[in-house]
Design a protein around this motif. Structure first.
Motif, PDB file in Angstrom:
ATOM      1  N   LEU A  21      27.842  31.423  39.530  1.00 43.63           N
ATOM      2  CA  LEU A  21      26.963  32.202  40.413  1.00 43.63           C
ATOM      3  C   LEU A  21      25.535  32.229  39.897  1.00 43.63           C
ATOM      4  CD1 LEU A  21      29.313  35.222  41.297  1.00 43.63           C
ATOM      5  CD2 LEU A  21      28.432  33.515  42.901  1.00 43.63           C
ATOM      6  N   SER A  96      28.725  43.807  34.243  1.00 45.94           N
ATOM      7  CA  SER A  96      29.406  44.591  35.281  1.00 45.94           C
ATOM      8  C   SER A  96      29.392  46.079  34.924  1.00 45.94           C
ATOM      9  CB  SER A  96      30.842  44.099  35.448  1.00 45.94           C
ATOM     10  OG  SER A  96      31.520  44.200  34.206  1.00 45.94           O
ATOM     11  N   PRO A 118      26.225  42.379  40.914  1.00 43.99           N
ATOM     12  CA  PRO A 118      26.509  42.932  42.246  1.00 43.99           C
ATOM     13  C   PRO A 118      27.877  42.483  42.741  1.00 43.99           C
ATOM     14  CG  PRO A 118      24.457  41.677  42.210  1.00 43.99           C
ATOM     15  CD  PRO A 118      25.211  41.303  40.970  1.00 43.99           C
ATOM     16  N   GLY A 119      28.401  43.242  43.726  1.00 47.85           N
ATOM     17  CA  GLY A 119      29.701  42.926  44.315  1.00 47.85           C
ATOM     18  C   GLY A 119      29.557  42.095  45.581  1.00 47.85           C
ATOM     19  N   GLU A 120      28.314  41.850  45.980  1.00 46.98           N
ATOM     20  CA  GLU A 120      28.087  41.053  47.199  1.00 46.98           C
ATOM     21  C   GLU A 120      27.400  39.744  46.819  1.00 46.98           C
ATOM     22  OE1 GLU A 120      28.919  41.980  50.378  1.00 46.98           O
ATOM     23  OE2 GLU A 120      29.911  43.763  49.532  1.00 46.98           O
ATOM     24  N   LEU A 121      27.831  38.678  47.471  1.00 49.49           N
ATOM     25  CA  LEU A 121      27.293  37.339  47.173  1.00 49.49           C
ATOM     26  C   LEU A 121      25.781  37.279  47.352  1.00 49.49           C
ATOM     27  CD1 LEU A 121      27.797  34.325  46.543  1.00 49.49           C
ATOM     28  CD2 LEU A 121      28.150  33.964  48.996  1.00 49.49           C
TER      29      LEU A 121
ATOM     30  N   ARG B 457      38.291  45.885  38.188  1.00 49.19           N
ATOM     31  CA  ARG B 457      37.137  45.720  39.072  1.00 49.19           C
ATOM     32  C   ARG B 457      36.542  44.318  38.996  1.00 49.19           C
ATOM     33  NH1 ARG B 457      33.438  49.761  41.161  1.00 49.19           N
ATOM     34  NH2 ARG B 457      31.827  48.301  40.553  1.00 49.19           N
ATOM     35  N   GLU B 458      36.540  43.750  37.786  1.00 45.51           N
ATOM     36  CA  GLU B 458      35.915  42.439  37.604  1.00 45.51           C
ATOM     37  C   GLU B 458      36.582  41.346  38.443  1.00 45.51           C
ATOM     38  OE1 GLU B 458      32.791  43.096  36.615  1.00 45.51           O
ATOM     39  OE2 GLU B 458      33.032  41.069  35.811  1.00 45.51           O
ATOM     40  N   ARG B 461      35.800  41.863  42.013  1.00 52.14           N
ATOM     41  CA  ARG B 461      34.436  41.449  42.369  1.00 52.14           C
ATOM     42  C   ARG B 461      34.399  39.922  42.607  1.00 52.14           C
ATOM     43  NH1 ARG B 461      30.186  39.817  39.525  1.00 52.14           N
ATOM     44  NH2 ARG B 461      31.280  40.134  37.559  1.00 52.14           N
ATOM     45  N   MET B 462      35.120  39.220  41.737  1.00 57.55           N
ATOM     46  CA  MET B 462      35.190  37.769  41.884  1.00 57.55           C
ATOM     47  C   MET B 462      35.806  37.374  43.225  1.00 57.55           C
ATOM     48  SD  MET B 462      33.942  35.939  39.450  1.00 57.55           S
ATOM     49  CE  MET B 462      32.609  37.084  39.221  1.00 57.55           C
ATOM     50  N   ARG B 464      36.000  39.094  45.953  1.00 55.44           N
ATOM     51  CA  ARG B 464      35.074  39.425  47.052  1.00 55.44           C
ATOM     52  C   ARG B 464      33.963  38.392  47.190  1.00 55.44           C
ATOM     53  NH1 ARG B 464      33.548  44.627  49.049  1.00 55.44           N
ATOM     54  NH2 ARG B 464      31.494  44.336  48.123  1.00 55.44           N
ATOM     55  N   ILE B 465      33.306  38.145  46.029  1.00 56.52           N
ATOM     56  CA  ILE B 465      32.127  37.278  46.085  1.00 56.52           C
ATOM     57  C   ILE B 465      32.529  35.843  46.462  1.00 56.52           C
ATOM     58  CG2 ILE B 465      30.426  36.124  44.625  1.00 56.52           C
ATOM     59  CD1 ILE B 465      29.756  38.778  43.395  1.00 56.52           C
ATOM     60  N   TYR B 466      33.651  35.381  45.853  1.00 57.26           N
ATOM     61  CA  TYR B 466      34.018  33.995  46.139  1.00 57.26           C
ATOM     62  C   TYR B 466      34.620  33.836  47.531  1.00 57.26           C
ATOM     63  CZ  TYR B 466      32.331  32.072  41.870  1.00 57.26           C
ATOM     64  OH  TYR B 466      31.485  31.650  40.908  1.00 57.26           O
ATOM     65  N   GLN B 468      33.437  35.528  50.021  1.00 54.16           N
ATOM     66  CA  GLN B 468      32.190  35.472  50.807  1.00 54.16           C
ATOM     67  C   GLN B 468      31.590  34.066  50.727  1.00 54.16           C
ATOM     68  OE1 GLN B 468      29.790  38.583  49.182  1.00 54.16           O
ATOM     69  NE2 GLN B 468      30.985  40.214  50.198  1.00 54.16           N
TER      70      GLN B 468
END
Lengths: 138, 671
Positions: A21, A96, A118-121, B457-458, B461-462, B464-466, B468
């Motif tokens: 990322l 994080s 962040p939690g959003e791309l 959470r980590e 988060r991965m 979710r982001i991936y 997306q």
């Protein structure tokens, strides 16, 4: 590596997803140059010491995770700030953790910026812009 | 003089005797002398009368023949009587016919001797006596004879009598003195002795003296007897009074000693030290040479051996004896709950008591005086006994017995106390150990939850982001249906994140502030909670009302969270009408009961308990959002303060959530 044309950024991060990322974010904002990635704190400290011995070339920016295998991010930060030659290089914390004590301690040790992952791309990719700004100021 | 108070009864008696005998003698003497004198005077008068007759007879012819010469001769014959002073013969006409005078002169002759009609008359004067007698011849009075005599003999006789009387009186008085001096003792001595004893009694307050009782009868014997009886009664009363006084003093001393023992003994909670203190004090106060406190100890394995604590000068000798507990007389004695006191145990056991020696190893100690008192708990069970010994006989009295009994009673209370204290202490220790373990487990759990939260959470988060990124980079290449897959993946990850976040909230709820809470205002907590819900309240047109809320012992943040969660639920689970929410607080039996009442969809009573469970929900996420942690957090907070939470509701009729907060002040008041 020609540091005047392309930036050299050191990324200390154990999570490949986040490495990818960060690369994307830098690419998104057209930051060119070499990205050196180290997967744990011990390797990072060794890298710092090696470059001290060889007297460069030093990276222009360090992106540092806190929760790292073997040695914590704060240890790496402390070692960087102890070094006379690494001392001036900006360090951005990318973690994080949202814990206030992490923010306070890294600020005390001399981190230049603290970014919570962040939690959003879309938000993550925007980090590229922030990092670019830092490099431009150099 | 005799009546004078200053004379002793002895002198009074002597005086009285002498006076009486003197007076009697005097009267007798006077009577005798008077009689003698009267008799002598009669004799004198008769003698004069005879002489006068003789003179008359002899001189009758001379008168007839008027021959004074012959008459004078006749008269001169009177010279033979030395006492006759003078004499005379008178004619019937009263003329002196013849005269005689001892000293020769006629001057002493009266001119008219008694001329009465009688034949004869006499008259005494102070110095002499005169007698006249008629001379009768042939029935015719022819003249009168007159004779005068002195009283010399009478006077001599009187003198002699007086001398005799004086001598007799003197001798009589002397004899009376001697006799009364001897015989007064019969009367005076007992009285004097009584007086002397009375003096001793009154001066020395010595009621043990007695009057000698050698008088067999009579008033003196009665007096002595009565006096002695009186003394005996006084002595008895005095002794009774002294005994009473002494027993009162002893009782007071005993009470004082026991009062001193109380604080020393009752303050001690260590059983060993307590037993030592008790036996040391009791041995000292009873004056025993050795003392032993035998205690029944009940072990956990059910056995109940005797433990001994010793005190006193002889205790070392006692301890050297192996296993004094084996002495057979111990247990029977204490189980009988009787006191045993013996002046000399070498003389055998008192009737109805177990044989000696009680608790005394055979021939081991030279003990003679013995005192044994059981120690009985307030539940009536024998906890042991106090035993005392002394090498001299009769060293222990009733008082010692009472004293030791008092100490035994206090020892029993103190042991009960110490046992209770020990139980409480053990209980508290166990509770503390449990509490430490619980705290550690809780802390571990919180630690675990916290790291689980971060570690979970980590990856989310991965995801979710991936996801997306997948949608962004490859969304158009995946074909129909992929959108839904991606959306569910994102939703799942988001929900998972929410759950993890709620879980950590639940774990930390109520435990984030371990300090005891000071009273805080429920009013302020409520206002603060409402202000953060202002937007939601306005959006659904809710009306909210509340009565004045009290101060309660609760951290304000926790109270605020309670109001927030319950009010938010009331808004979330509203019915078709705009929500009406009422908040109240009511004081009931040492606690405050808060209630949050709404007019929402209500809850089926069968789920009334379930809804307070972690992640327990009655609706799908589509109907009502949320993870089902809110009420679980509420319950956790309420329970942390020792309160309860429950719901009163029926389906479609609104719900009232109630929770209690123990009233600290009321509890303090009760305590």
């Amino acid at each position: 590596v020609d540091s005047s044309q392309a930036a050299c950024v050191l990324l200390v991060e154990d999570n490949p997803g986040d490495v990818r990322l960060v690369e994307e974010a830098l690419t998104e904002h057209r930051v060119q140059g070499e990205l050196v990635v180290l997967g744990d704190g011990e390797k990072a400290i060794q890298f710092v010491e090696e470059l001290e011995a060889k007297t460069g070339p030093y990276p222009e920016l360090v992106i540092l995770d806190l929760n790292l295998p073997k040695r914590a991010g704060t240890d790496v930060l402390r070692r960087i700030r102890e070094s006379a030659v690494w001392n001036h290089i900006p360090v951005v914390i990318l973690t994080s953790s949202n814990a206030p004590q992490d923010r306070q301690e890294t600020a005390r040790l001399g981190a230049n910026l603290y970014i919570r992952k962040p939690g959003e791309l879309a938000e993550f990719l925007e980090i590229g812009a922030v990092l670019k700004n830092f490099l431009m100021r150099q | 003089m005799v009546e004078g108070r200053n004379y002793s009864i002895k002198r009074k008696l002597i005086w009285m005797n002498m006076l009486v005998s003197g007076a009697a003698l005097l009267v007798a003497s006077a009577a005798f002398v008077a009689y003698e004198l009267a008799a002598f005077r009669q004799t004198l008068v008769r003698s004069l009368s005879i002489q006068a007759q003789m003179v008359g007879s002899s001189s009758a012819s001379a008168l007839v023949f008027s021959d004074p010469e012959s008459a004078n001769k006749t008269l001169s014959a009177l010279r033979a009587a030395p006492n006759i002073l003078s004499g005379g013969i008178y004619t019937p006409a009263g003329e002196l016919f013849a005269a005689y005078s001892r000293n020769g002169s006629g001057e002493g002759l009266p001119l008219h001797p008694g001329s009465s009609g009688q034949i004869e008359a006499h008259r005494f004067t102070g110095q002499d006596v005169m007698l006249v007698r008629s001379i009768v011849f042939q029935g015719k009075r022819i003249g009168t004879v007159y004779i005068r005599s002195d009283l010399q003999e009478l006077k001599d006789r009187l003198k002699r009598y007086a001398g005799i009387v004086a001598i007799v009186l003197l001798m009589s008085l002397m004899a009376a003195f001697v006799l009364s001096s001897v015989y007064q003792r019969t009367i005076a001595r007992p009285i004097v002795q009584l007086a002397e004893i009375a003096r001793i009694v009154s001066r020395e307050k010595n009621y043990s003296v007695r009057a000698p009782g050698k008088y067999q009868h009579g008033e003196i014997a009665i007096l002595v007897e009565a006096f002695n009886e009186m003394l005996a009664q006084i002595q008895r009363r005095e002794e009774e009074r002294k005994t009473l006084l002494m027993s009162e003093q002893e009782a007071r001393r005993t009470a004082e000693l026991l009062n001193r023992v109380g604080p020393i003994v009752l303050g001690e909670l260590d059983l060993k030290k307590l037993a030592q203190k008790v036996i040391d004090l009791a041995t000292q106060l009873s004056g025993a040479q050795f003392g032993a406190f035998a205690r029944v100890v009940v072990n956990e394995d059910g056995t109940s051996p005797m433990l001994y604590t010793f005190s006193g000068a002889l205790c070392e000798a006692f301890i050297e004896i192996p296993q004094p507990a084996d002495s057979a007389a111990f247990n029977p004695k204490f189980s009988e709950k009787t006191i045993v006191r013996s002046d000399d145990i070498t003389q055998g056991a008192p009737e109805g008591k177990p044989p000696f020696p009680f608790g005394m190893p055979d021939g081991s100690l030279p003990v003679r005086s013995y005192l044994g008192v059981p120690v009985i708990s307030r539940f009536g069970e024998v906890m042991g006994g106090l035993i005392f010994g002394h090498c001299s006989p009769a060293m222990f009295t009733e008082r010692h017995e009472q004293l030791v009994l008092g100490i035994a009673a206090q020892a029993a209370i103190a042991i009960d106390n110490a046992n209770l204290f020990e139980q409480v202490r053990q209980g508290r220790l166990r509770a503390e150990e449990t509490s430490v373990v619980l705290r550690r487990v809780n802390s571990d759990l919180e630690q675990f939850a916290y790291s689980a939260y971060h570690d979970l959470r980590e990856p989310l988060r991965m995801v979710r982001i991936y996801t997306q990124k997948l949608e962004k980079d490859y969304g158009d290449k995946l074909g129909p249906g992929a959108d839904l897959c991606i959306r569910y993946t994102v939703q799942g990850a988001s929900r998972m994140e929410q759950l993890v976040s709620d879980l950590i909230n639940y774990t930390q709820a109520g435990s984030d502030n371990p300090e005891p809470a000071a009273p805080s205002s429920a009013e302020i907590a409520f206002t603060s909670a409402i202000s953060s819900l202002q937007e939601a309240l306005e959006k659904c047109g809710a009306s909210i009302s509340h009565e004045r809320l009290p101060q309660v012992r609760m951290h304000r943040a926790h109270l605020e969270q309670l109001f927030l969660n319950l009010t938010a639920n009331a808004i979330k689970y509203r019915g078709e009408k705009p929500p009406e929410i009422r908040i109240r607080a009511e004081r009931r039996q040492g606690e405050w009961v808060f209630s949050v009442q709404d007019n929402g969809i209500g809850i089926d009573p069968q789920y009334g308990e379930q809804i307070f469970g972690v992640f327990k929900r009655l609706h799908s996420a589509e109907e009502y959002s949320g993870t089902g942690i809110g009420l679980a957090i509420c319950r956790k907070i309420v329970q942390r303060y020792g309160g309860r939470i429950w719901v009163e509701s029926e389906l479609r009729k609104g719900a009232t959530f109630l929770f209690t907060v123990p009233d600290g002040e009321a509890e303090a008041g009760r305590g």
